[in-house]
Design a protein around this motif. Structure first.
Motif, mmCIF file in Angstrom:
data_model
loop_
_atom_site.group_PDB
_atom_site.id
_atom_site.type_symbol
_atom_site.label_atom_id
_atom_site.label_comp_id
_atom_site.label_asym_id
_atom_site.label_seq_id
_atom_site.Cartn_x
_atom_site.Cartn_y
_atom_site.Cartn_z
ATOM 1 N N GLU A 141 0.821 -1.212 0.000
ATOM 2 C CA GLU A 141 0.000 0.000 0.000
ATOM 3 C C GLU A 141 0.854 1.261 0.000
ATOM 4 N N ALA A 142 1.941 1.237 0.771
ATOM 5 C CA ALA A 142 2.805 2.419 0.816
ATOM 6 C C ALA A 142 3.396 2.678 -0.566
ATOM 7 N N SER A 143 3.820 1.618 -1.222
ATOM 8 C CA SER A 143 4.416 1.781 -2.533
ATOM 9 C C SER A 143 3.394 2.278 -3.552
ATOM 10 N N ARG A 144 2.193 1.682 -3.525
ATOM 11 C CA ARG A 144 1.152 2.129 -4.451
ATOM 12 C C ARG A 144 0.761 3.573 -4.171
ATOM 13 N N SER A 145 0.764 3.953 -2.884
ATOM 14 C CA SER A 145 0.330 5.314 -2.551
ATOM 15 C C SER A 145 1.362 6.345 -2.995
ATOM 16 N N LEU A 146 2.586 5.885 -3.318
ATOM 17 C CA LEU A 146 3.589 6.802 -3.869
ATOM 18 C C LEU A 146 3.482 6.893 -5.386
ATOM 19 N N GLY A 147 2.473 6.210 -5.939
ATOM 20 C CA GLY A 147 2.259 6.291 -7.381
ATOM 21 C C GLY A 147 2.946 5.180 -8.161
ATOM 22 N N ASN B 48 -7.596 8.079 -1.314
ATOM 23 C CA ASN B 48 -6.407 7.646 -2.034
ATOM 24 C C ASN B 48 -6.695 6.437 -2.925
ATOM 25 N N LEU B 50 -7.219 3.519 -2.087
ATOM 26 C CA LEU B 50 -6.799 2.216 -1.564
ATOM 27 C C LEU B 50 -8.050 1.378 -1.313
ATOM 28 N N ASP B 72 -2.258 6.024 -10.863
ATOM 29 C CA ASP B 72 -0.893 6.176 -10.353
ATOM 30 C C ASP B 72 -0.442 7.630 -10.393
ATOM 31 N N ARG B 75 -2.069 9.395 -7.547
ATOM 32 C CA ARG B 75 -1.491 9.081 -6.242
ATOM 33 C C ARG B 75 -0.191 9.827 -5.967
ATOM 34 N N THR B 76 0.520 10.222 -7.026
ATOM 35 C CA THR B 76 1.732 11.005 -6.757
ATOM 36 C C THR B 76 1.357 12.358 -6.158
ATOM 37 N N PHE B 82 1.031 6.420 7.063
ATOM 38 C CA PHE B 82 0.366 5.323 7.753
ATOM 39 C C PHE B 82 0.774 5.282 9.224
ATOM 40 N N PHE B 88 10.356 1.201 3.566
ATOM 41 C CA PHE B 88 10.857 0.005 2.901
ATOM 42 C C PHE B 88 12.120 -0.478 3.618
ATOM 43 N N ALA B 100 10.534 6.204 -5.524
ATOM 44 C CA ALA B 100 9.369 6.572 -6.349
ATOM 45 C C ALA B 100 9.655 7.795 -7.211
ATOM 46 N N VAL B 104 8.775 6.779 -10.821
ATOM 47 C CA VAL B 104 7.489 7.327 -11.258
ATOM 48 C C VAL B 104 7.653 8.697 -11.907
ATOM 49 N N ARG B 148 9.436 11.116 2.738
ATOM 50 C CA ARG B 148 9.273 10.291 1.535
ATOM 51 C C ARG B 148 8.044 10.736 0.746
#
Ligand SMILES: Nc1ncnc2c1ncn2[C@@H]1O[C@H](COP(=O)(O)OP(=O)(O)OP(=O)(O)O)[C@@H](O)[C@H]1O
Ligand SMILES: [Mg+2]
Lengths: 262, 241
Positions: A141-147, B48, B50, B72, B75-76, B82, B88, B100, B104, B148
């Motif tokens: 989810e964190a990765s997806r939320s960064l686009g 978002n 999700l 996508d 979302r940027t 969270f 990571f 990202a 991205v 981040r």
């Protein structure tokens, strides 16, 4: 070469056989290692591929074609995994080698590498899948939320962690392959077991010959296991390929998912 | 900026959000409060995408995000923080911030690192850039997570109980960072149990109960003169804890 008869006892016989035929044994070792090492690496990539296919999730927003292809790909992945885990490798070897020889005319060695790779791939797919499941859903989810899209997320966030978690199991596949390549003698691959039967046939001393064979296999698996241990420790240091696990990630057999937190 | 219209969301048969309408202006800080299970996280996650809403619309910058579009890219522009940080663990602090950006936004390494350093500086974590994230304290982790998110130059930041997983002595450092962001004019939607923080920072406080928005008011009104019984009961319970 055979002027002096071999001593009748196990140890004496074995030593005598090794002295005379060492090159034959080590030629077998060479092939055993070539096949098991390359098949483990290729199998890992096959496993990554099929594990990713199994991860495909149907999205409500997908159109019919996308939905259909996802289902087909998932079915293919499942079939592959079930078939190659559900039949003995010795059967796969005979069937594939003889089945494809008239078409592609491959050598036993090539066939051996391909067969062990495909077989390993099926097990690797399950190992990687379990590795992926061990990663907290919050990472995704964190990765997806960064686009980052699904593919980027898998490649740069999920798989590096999954592979690290699965490393002991992946290494174990290599050790298993060193032993299991022995079945390739049925298609005439001159690996260690095949070479041993050849030697035993010449000297007609199966017991003594296979003591040597057993010791060589043991040497190979023991050395490999130790090397893997060292590699595993390296991975666990921050300087390794990937860092130590986070507060939220679970160990390989933990399977705990936090389901996106509260 | 964010216009939520008649939003509903169910998990199976359970309706978690019921006909929610809520408006967030550009530069506004909106705090969501309410009892556990009232649907605060679900609402935030819908913004978002999700979670996919079952009914209603979410219009962000005049675009209906519940219709099909490039998720996508959207979302940027909407950062998410969270409760459990979700850094990571296989990457160090700096790489957490650049991944990202590079993949991205296609920024170069130099560009991405420069932006990462700027944002790490904002959250007071620049000295930790090369550190392994697993070695950080909870408060430090959350500050890196904020950096981040900021690296993507989001127009909106969503924060889901950013301090709930922290030891009490570490809450302050994270709230201070969020307050600075509020001052800088970043639009934020924050789920929080820190009432005094909400009082300080919010332009609007939204009280939710059982999937419904009960009251949405300026904190001075909501905390001092709550109109609704359920808000009064909730606030009374909080005070007595
Ligand atoms: N993925 C899910 N599947 C099924 N039910 C869910 C899911 N996510 C949340 N719920 C349910 O939806 C309701 C609202 O949950 P939500 O997490 O939005 O509440 P919350 O207000 O954030 O609570 P908390 O203060 O505990 O974080 C809860 O009853 C929860 O059990
Ligand atoms: Mg919540």
């Amino acid at each position: 070469m055979n002027r002096v008869p071999l001593p009748p006892d196990l140890i004496g016989g074995a030593l005598g056989i090794y002295e005379r035929y060492a090159p034959l044994f080590w030629f077998g070792v060479r092939n055993t290692l070539i096949i098991s090492l390359s098949a483990t690496v290729i199998g890992l990539f096959i496993g990554l591929f099929f594990a990713s296919l199994k991860q495909l999730k149907i999205d409500k927003k997908d159109n019919t074609i996308v939905k259909f292809s996802k289902v087909v790909l998932r079915v293919i992945a499942n079939l592959y995994i079930e078939i190659f885990r559900g039949t003995p490798m010795i059967v796969q070897a005979i069937f594939l080698y003889h089945g494809l020889r008239p078409i592609i005319g491959w050598t036993p060695l090539t066939a051996g590498i391909v067969i062990v790779s495909i077989n390993t791939g099926a097990y690797m797919a399950e190992i990687i899948r379990a590795g992926i499941q061990s990663i907290d859903n919050g990472q995704y989810e964190a990765s997806r939320s960064l686009g980052m899209n699904h593919l980027l997320t898998m490649v740069f966030v999920i798989l590096p962690q999954a592979i690290k978690n699965a490393f002991p199991a992946i290494g174990n596949e290599f050790v298993v392959n060193i032993k299991d390549t022995a079945v390739l003698n049925v298609i005439g691959v001159s690996e260690l077991y095949f070479q041993s039967t050849a030697v035993a046939g010449i000297v007609f001393r199966f017991r003594d010959t296979f003591l040597i064979t057993a010791l060589i296999y043991l040497f190979l698996t023991f050395t490999t296991t130790q090397l893997l241990r060292i590699a595993e420790k390296k991975l666990d240091t921050p300087e390794g390929l990937v860092g130590a696990s986070s507060s939220s990630s679970k160990n390989f057999f933990g399977f705990k998912r936090k389901g996106g937190s509260s | 900026m964010i216009d939520i219209q008649h939003l509903s969301k169910s998990f199976g048969k359970q309706e978690v959000l019921h006909d929610i309408s809520l408006n967030v202006q550009e530069g506004e800080v909106v705090c969501l409060i309410g009892a556990s299970g009232s649907g605060k996280s679900t609402l935030l996650r819908c913004v978002n995408l999700l979670e996919t809403p079952n009914a209603g619309k979410i219009v962000v910058d005049d675009i209906d995000i519940t219709a099909s579009f490039n998720i996508d890219e959207y979302r940027t522009k909407v950062g998410m923080i969270f409760q459990s940080f979700n850094l990571f663990p296989h990457l160090n602090v700096l790489k957490n911030c650049t991944l990202a950006q590079r993949k991205v936004l296609k920024r170069t390494v130099e560009e991405a690192e420069q932006i990462a350093y700027e944002n790490l500086k904002k959250v007071g974590m620049i000295d930790f850039a090369t550190m392994n994230v697993t070695k950080l304290s909870g408060g430090q982790k959350q500050r890196v997570a904020i950096a981040r998110a900021l690296c993507m130059n989001p127009k909106i930041l969503l924060l889901d109980e950013p301090t709930s997983a922290l030891d009490p002595e570490l809450v302050g450092e994270v709230l201070d960072v969020i307050k600075d962001l509020a001052k800088s004019g970043l639009t934020m939607l924050i789920v929080t149990h820190e009432m005094s923080f909400a009082k300080d920072v919010a332009d609007k406080v939204v009280f939710m109960d059982q999937g419904v928005v009960i009251e949405a008011e300026h904190p001075s009104i909501l905390f001092n003169n709550p109109k609704h019984e359920r808000t009064q009961a909730f606030l009374a319970r909080i005070v007595h804890q």
